[in-house]
Design an enzyme around this catalytic site. Structure first.
Site, short mmCIF file in Angstrom:
data_model
loop_
_atom_site.label_atom_id
_atom_site.label_comp_id
_atom_site.label_asym_id
_atom_site.label_seq_id
_atom_site.Cartn_x
_atom_site.Cartn_y
_atom_site.Cartn_z
N PHE A 155 36.58 30.68 30.88
CA PHE A 155 36.03 32.00 31.21
C PHE A 155 36.47 32.34 32.62
CE2 PHE A 155 33.14 34.99 33.13
CZ PHE A 155 33.11 35.99 32.18
N ASP A 240 39.76 27.65 39.42
CA ASP A 240 38.78 28.73 39.45
C ASP A 240 37.42 28.09 39.77
OD1 ASP A 240 37.00 30.78 39.05
OD2 ASP A 240 37.80 31.39 37.10
N LYS A 269 30.84 34.81 43.38
CA LYS A 269 29.43 34.52 43.13
C LYS A 269 28.69 34.13 44.42
CE LYS A 269 29.68 34.26 38.22
NZ LYS A 269 30.68 33.75 37.31
C1 LIG Z 1 31.73 34.58 36.66
C2 LIG Z 1 33.09 33.99 36.65
C3 LIG Z 1 34.24 34.77 36.87
C4 LIG Z 1 34.18 36.28 36.97
O1 LIG Z 1 33.38 36.74 38.01
P1 LIG Z 1 32.85 38.27 37.98
O2 LIG Z 1 32.27 38.46 39.35
O3 LIG Z 1 31.85 38.37 36.89
O4 LIG Z 1 34.04 39.14 37.74
C5 LIG Z 1 35.46 34.13 36.92
N1 LIG Z 1 35.56 32.80 36.76
C6 LIG Z 1 34.50 32.01 36.54
C7 LIG Z 1 34.68 30.54 36.38
C8 LIG Z 1 33.23 32.57 36.45
O5 LIG Z 1 32.17 31.80 36.19
#
Ligand SMILES: *Cc1c(COP(=O)(O)O)cnc(C)c1O
Length: 416
Positions: A155, A240, A269
């Site tokens: 994701f 990521d 985040k």
């Molecule tokens: C939440 C998330 C994203 C995307 O972040 P948004 O601020 O919702 O666009 C990308 N990668 C990972 C691993 C995430 O958990």
């Protein structure tokens, strides 16, 4: 401790108010979410309150965006002070927060350069653009041929390019045509990576722990093995760390569990402690310096309000020892859950304060468990239908961990 703590009136009128507000969202908002039936109105630390005055332990922490706890006073103060002074300049001009933010994030992460954006998806898009450009300008990949390796169960956000490498059918259904140039492999299989790399492979893009998939960890040694394969083939490794980073797993970054330093990583985040959307792509010079003025940008990216907020959020994370607390409290959670023996549970996965309780598919979904927890004053959200994710703010204390374990035990005893 068993009953839901109440510090306000629970009246029919306020419940009607909650129902009315839910109805408003339903009537005028797009229907792209299916939240629990709880309307929150204030928060403090690990706790949130609904309109009826009921208090809940927040065990989602906005998908790890509030690792520092809700409304952390130091972060709020930085936000308010900066909002009153200077919020947005655009990158057409310099501002007095961006330089210090980049320096502090570079020093914290050990990467030479920082490119600030707003949402996680934008940081991921930035990383994808950077590795492609590096492929063409540095590695010498023929124009339009760059290939990026990704993994099943990933994701990384919701843009069209990002869902182009998702294997979740619902994220893709109806949204094609998709962006080419991604190859998808089974998660946690270094041999598959070695076999898949070709002359046009520019990068491996990977979550060191898959959060949305339900706290899925690759077998031990995987990150290190993929690091070596990338080195051997002149391929970049990008992690990521948007959800796994900034303390969630009990290390500042999840890759530090294996000392598998990537060439760049995406952050978001908790980077702003949940008070403002701030994300970033951080990377070594050789990668980041493929960007020249005009190549990439964002109206809000690097704005002084976001930069000041993120600087405070990072200081809180480090100075208040939240990474160490995540390791300690995660261990306490693990010990508490170790005694769980319920037929409905297929597996419990845990790293730091990140726990996935995977239910057997025959149980009929994790949502009713989340609803039962809600009744008891604990907010969780199911991920991928069969997994309960527990991810409280990293400020959580021992007593609250023990209480959460107790609620989980009671709910499993009640629902089987
Ligand atoms: C939440 C998330 C994203 C995307 O972040 P948004 O601020 O919702 O666009 C990308 N990668 C990972 C691993 C995430 O958990």
């Amino acid at each position: 401790m068993i009953t839901t703590p109440v510090d306000g009136g629970v009246g029919a009128s306020s419940s009607t108010e909650a129902r009315d507000l839910i109805a408003l969202e339903d009537r005028f908002g797009a229907h792209n979410y299916h939240p629990l039936d709880v309307v929150l109105t204030r928060a403090e630390g690990c706790w949130v309150w609904d309109l009826d005055g009921r208090r809940y332990l927040d065990c989602l922490a906005a998908y790890s965006a509030v690792n520092q706890g809700h409304n952390h006073p130091r972060i709020v103060q930085a936000l308010v002070d900066q909002a009153q002074r200077l919020a947005l300049t655009s990158r057409a001009f310099h501002n007095d927060q961006l330089g210090p933010f980049c320096q502090e994030l570079a020093e914290l992460t050990g990467f030479a350069r920082v490119l600030p954006m707003n949402t996680g998806a934008e940081a991921v898009e930035t990383a994808l653009k950077a590795v492609r450009k590096w492929g063409y300008k540095v590695k010498g990949v023929p124009d339009g041929q760059a290939e990026i390796i990704t993994f099943g169960g990933n994701f990384a956000g919701r843009t069209i390019s990002i869902i182009s490498f998702s294997d979740e059918p619902q994220y893709r259904d109806g949204f094609g045509p998709f962006t080419p140039g991604f190859k998808q492999l089974p998660y946690g299989d270094p041999q598959a990576v070695a076999d898949a790399i070709g002359p046009n492979t520019v990068a491996v893009f990977m979550e060191p722990v898959q959060g949305e998939a339900g706290i899925v960890m690759p077998p031990p040694g995987t990150l290190q093995a993929i690091r070596e394969i990338c080195d051997d083939h002149d391929v970049l490794l990008i992690f990521d760390e948007i959800q796994s980073g900034l303390g969630r797993t009990g290390k500042l970054f999840a890759w530090q569990h294996e000392d598998a330093r990537p060439d760049g990583m995406t952050l978001g985040k908790a980077l702003s402690g949940g008070l403002y959307p701030v994300s970033a792509f951080v990377a070594d010079e050789a990668l980041m310096d493929v960007f020249h003025p005009g190549d990439h940008g964002s109206t809000f990216g690097g704005n002084p309000l976001g930069a000041a907020t993120a600087r405070a959020a990072l200081r809180v994370l480090i100075e208040e020892g939240l990474v160490e607390n995540a390791a300690r409290m995660g261990e306490r959670f693990r010990a508490g859950l170790a005694g769980f023996d319920f037929d409905s549970i297929a597996e419990i996965r845990q790293t730091g304060l990140w726990i996935g309780i995977q239910l057997h598919a025959t149980v009929g979904g994790a949502r009713r468990y989340c609803e039962a927890l809600q009744q008891r004053g604990m907010l969780c959200k199911e991920t991928h239908e069969h997994t309960i994710r527990v991810a409280p703010p990293l400020t959580i204390q021992a007593q609250q961990v023990d209480w959460a374990v107790e609620q989980l035990r009671d709910v499993f005893e009640q629902l089987g």
